[in-house]
Design an enzyme around this catalytic site. Structure first.
Site, PDB file in Angstrom:
ATOM      1  N   GLU A 139       0.789  -1.226   0.000  1.00  0.00           N
ATOM      2  CA  GLU A 139       0.000   0.000   0.000  1.00  0.00           C
ATOM      3  C   GLU A 139       0.829   1.288   0.000  1.00  0.00           C
ATOM      4  O   GLU A 139       0.401   2.297  -0.578  1.00  0.00           O
ATOM      5  CB  GLU A 139      -0.922   0.007   1.231  1.00  0.00           C
ATOM      6  N   SER A 162     -52.804 -28.184  37.388  1.00  0.00           N
ATOM      7  CA  SER A 162     -52.599 -28.429  38.819  1.00  0.00           C
ATOM      8  C   SER A 162     -51.286 -27.895  39.347  1.00  0.00           C
ATOM      9  O   SER A 162     -51.090 -27.849  40.570  1.00  0.00           O
ATOM     10  CB  SER A 162     -52.693 -29.925  39.102  1.00  0.00           C
TER      11      SER A 162
END
Length: 802
Positions: A86, A459
């Site tokens: 780069e 229940s």
């Protein structure tokens, strides 16, 4: 001589013109330039990460995969590779490389448009952090000026650190550490020189040079960078030759969670978005939950195992597709997703003792006949077809079926269960969620039944009625008549005749027996006697919304619609001695710098009230850190003696009632209650010891019968046993300490009064001191029929089976 003077003057004029132009551009553009100083405090987007209590990754949320690293952690070879690719003059220029700009200018003169920008790494930092990606002269001018400012105010190391953490490198990877993990499954410091060169080649064009999408181009780019490194003297000839000889090894490594807990992940994500909005996804928060990974894994496995066992009891429905032509097999397999452990497969051969199937990966494997024997044809939830005698009775070539991979790597015949289940497990003493499963598969359905599905608890709700009775003067020895009852009120279309599960009646029985035998008529008569308003007000203290509690006697049978989390939260009061705790999931939140910004401080049961052998589940650092708020004490909602008696009665549910399957755990400290709603549409079991409260629900999303002989004890309870057996393994018994103000008396089994000496079949019962029953010598007929109380029935009241 004159020519020389002319050339000097011309050159001077050009230089001055350029200087004036640059100065003018600077004066014109500089007021709009952002402050470079902000780069020192820049906060890169980092995803939200959710962890278990023991630091295992559960999930990651956010568009960008990023793991920022410091400059000192960047390998030297990578820096050389990046600069070779780069900006090989990075160490010498001041933000702008004149040579690169001249090359860019030449291209403009030649083509009339910007092609390459001649950008240095510093200029790319300026663009990536402050500017758009448009190609224009004004943007390039701003880029140059910003680069010059950045070089004046930041060091080269700081600039490189910003760059390598910001750049996009394909496949949602931002920064070199994320890219290394995505392409190689390793940290940037662990990859080879060739792999570093591959990543260094990506910033220029992440798609064009992507090693997965374009392997040939990426190899050319990699080798070019390695050649540049050799030319610049950054690597030796030997290193170069070894690197270019290395084959392409990149493949997509999506970080798999350490712990599969998608419902937990989604709950944590939703809570974080509620706290921080959209920034929850980008600000780098790390969330530690209350979930131990081993308990969550066991909960997931228990739910899967329980649903498969129920599903196979009711037979094989049919293949997902049938009569597929061989040319259709690959496409059918590609479209059929794997659901948890259920893999799609196509039958390719049928033998006498096995079948052969084709999997989505193209492999063919056998499935044994032994694993297919369960597959009687499903007719409905109450009946099945004949027992199969051979594989051909079940499948045909071209059928798309499901198989499961077993521990020994063989395949077994399977089908995806149609029923669903949910499990919630809470710390009884502070409400911490220790495990939560919202269904068979989050991928199949993200509907979280543990916190969203409001179902009738049957229940498993009765203990709240019994607790209200104990605090209204009832005792475990009070006699209640288990006989038929007819109820008719204005507005009802027919008389309501509630019944017990087997249409039998036991006559006068003790409250304790009424609970462990789950007698519906006993619960209804108790509710009649204590009064509807008192019962609803009392039960709402357990955390239930009073508006969710019916205003009629069906409340005694569990017809309120509640979530498994709500039921579990209510039950914690029985387990912890009568205290109200709130469920919570997030234990700690850390910011991107690892600083704790939130630490849960839940209301908890006083440590001297929990049990004979219980340590606080709150981490030591939470208890000792003086910077924290002092620990909050949970409010008491019921008498601790009531909780003690309720636990004793609920232990009898396991010892001699509908929860006997839990005896297989060989523990004396377990208490619980089954629940089954009308026509077996819902199966429940809620239970606990003093440390852990766990509830399991099972049923269909669109309510339908689970089938003949399917109850809370056959569907939900086995899942509970499987999970709790692991959760409590090798842990000492957690017996509740008997509170002060209790007495144990010998009771006459017929009258419920204190027995005379020599009374046959007399038994011992525990009482609150002020509620001890009269002696046999005292005349008291108050134990007969309960008094009438307000009852406002609905038109159709669902009736619990038991």
């Amino acid at each position: 001589m004159h020519l020389l003077k002319f050339l000097v003057a011309t050159l001077t004029a050009i230089i001055c013109g350029l200087a004036l132009s640059l100065s003018g551009a600077f004066l014109y553009l500089s007021p709009n330039l952002p402050s470079v100083e902000s780069l020192r405090s820049i906060e890169l987007q980092i995803p939200l990460r959710v962890y278990s209590h023991d630091a295992k990754l559960i999930a990651e949320f956010g568009e960008m995969r990023r793991s920022p690293i410091l400059f000192n952690d960047i390998p030297e070879n990578f820096i050389h590779a990046l600069l070779a690719a780069e900006d090989d003059n990075f160490a010498n220029h001041y933000g702008v490389d004149p040579g690169s700009l001249v090359r860019a200018a030449a291209q403009i003169l030649k083509t009339g448009r910007i092609q390459t920008g001649g950008s240095t790494i510093t200029m790319q930092v300026a663009k990536n952090f402050f500017l758009s990606s448009e190609r224009s002269f004004s943007r390039k001018a701003n880029e140059i000026l910003l680069a010059l400012q950045i070089e004046r105010e930041l060091t080269k190391d700081e600039i490189l650190e910003l760059y390598i953490n910001k750049i996009y490198l394909g496949n949602r990877a931002y920064g070199i550490e994320a890219a290394s993990q995505v392409y190689y499954g390793k940290s940037i410091g662990e990859i080879s020189l060739a792999e570093m060169a591959m990543i260094a080649g990506l910033p220029k064009a992440p798609s064009r040079f992507n090693p997965i999408a374009n392997p040939e181009r990426s190899m050319e780019r990699r080798n070019w960078i390695l050649g540049r490194m050799l030319k610049l003297g950054r690597i030796s000839e030997e290193d170069y030759q070894a690197a270019i000889a290395e084959p392409l090894t990149a493949r997509l490594h999506i970080t798999a969670p350490d712990l599969n807990a998608p419902y937990i992940a989604e709950m944590a994500r939703a809570e974080m978005v509620g706290r921080f909005g959209g920034q929850a996804y980008t600000d780098g928060y790390s969330v530690t939950t209350t979930i131990p990974s081993d308990l969550q894994t066991q909960a997931e496995q228990a739910v899967l195992k329980g649903l498969v066992a129920y599903d196979q009891r009711h037979g094989y429905r049919k293949p997902e597709q049938s009569a597929l032509a061989e040319s259709q097999w690959p496409e059918a397999l590609a479209k059929a997703r794997a659901i948890t452990q259920f893999l799609p497969a196509v039958v390719t051969h049928i033998g006498t003792d096995s079948i052969t199937v084709l999997l989505a990966n193209g492999e063919q494997e056998p499935v044994s006949w032994q694993s297919m024997r369960w597959a009687r044809p499903f007719i409905n939830s109450r009946s099945m077809g004949p027992i199969p005698r051979k594989p051909a009775d079940i499948v045909r070539i071209g059928d798309l079926i499901r198989v499961q991979r077993q521990a020994d790597n063989t395949l077994s015949f399977a089908q995806i269960p149609k029923a669903q289940a949910a499990l919630v497990s809470l710390d009884a003493n502070n409400g911490a969620i220790r495990a939560l499963v919202g269904g068979l598969s989050f991928g199949q359905s993200n509907y979280n039944r543990a916190i969203q599905a409001k179902r009738q608890p049957g229940s498993s709700f009765k203990p709240f009625i019994y607790s209200a009775a104990l605090d209204a003067g009832y005792t475990a020895a009070t006699i209640v008549n288990d006989t038929p009852l007819e109820i008719f009120e204005p507005g009802m279309k027919a008389v309501w005749r509630p019944k017990n599960d087997n249409n039998t009646f036991l006559g006068p029985i003790r409250v304790r027996e009424g609970l462990y035998r789950s007698r519906n008529l006993v619960s209804i008569r108790i509710l009649q006697d204590i009064g509807m308003q008192y019962a609803r007000d009392y039960i709402s203290k357990f955390g239930f919304n009073i508006d969710d509690l019916p205003r009629n006697l069906s409340l005694a049978l569990g017809t309120a619609t509640l979530t498994p989390l709500e039921i579990t939260t209510g039950w914690t009061a029985f387990a912890n001695g009568g205290y109200k705790v709130e469920p919570y999931l997030i234990e700690r939140i850390e910011n991107r710098d690892g600083q704790t910004i939130f630490l849960a401080n839940p209301a908890r049961v006083p440590t001297n009230k929990t049990s004979n052998n219980t340590a606080s589940s709150v981490p030591e650092e939470q208890l000792s850190n003086t910077e924290l708020e002092p620990p909050l004490e949970a409010p008491r909602i019921i008498d601790e003696r009531t909780a003690y008696i309720m636990t004793s009665m609920l232990q009898d549910v396991i010892k001699r009632g509908t929860g006997r399957r839990a005896l297989s755990l060989n523990r004396s400290d377990l208490a619980g209650k089954t629940g089954t709603t009308n026509d077996s549409k819902d199966s429940w079991f809620a239970g606990y010891n003093n440390e852990l409260v766990t509830t399991v629900w099972a049923g269909f999303d669109q309510p339908e019968s689970l089938g003949r002989n399917e109850y809370g004890g056959t569907v939900a309870l086995p899942i509970w046993v499987d999970y709790m057996g692991y959760a409590l393994k090798d842990k000492p018994m957690q017996t509740m300490k008997e509170p002060a103000g209790m007495m144990t008396l010998r009771i006459d089994p017929v009258s419920g009064r204190i027995a005379r000496p020599g009374t046959p079949n007399a038994y011992f019962e525990i009482f609150k001191s002020e509620d001890s029953p009269p002696t046999m010598d005292e005349i008291d007929n108050s134990w007969g029929e309960p008094s009438n109380s307000y009852f406002e029935p609905t038109e159709t009241a669902p009736i619990d089976l038991f």
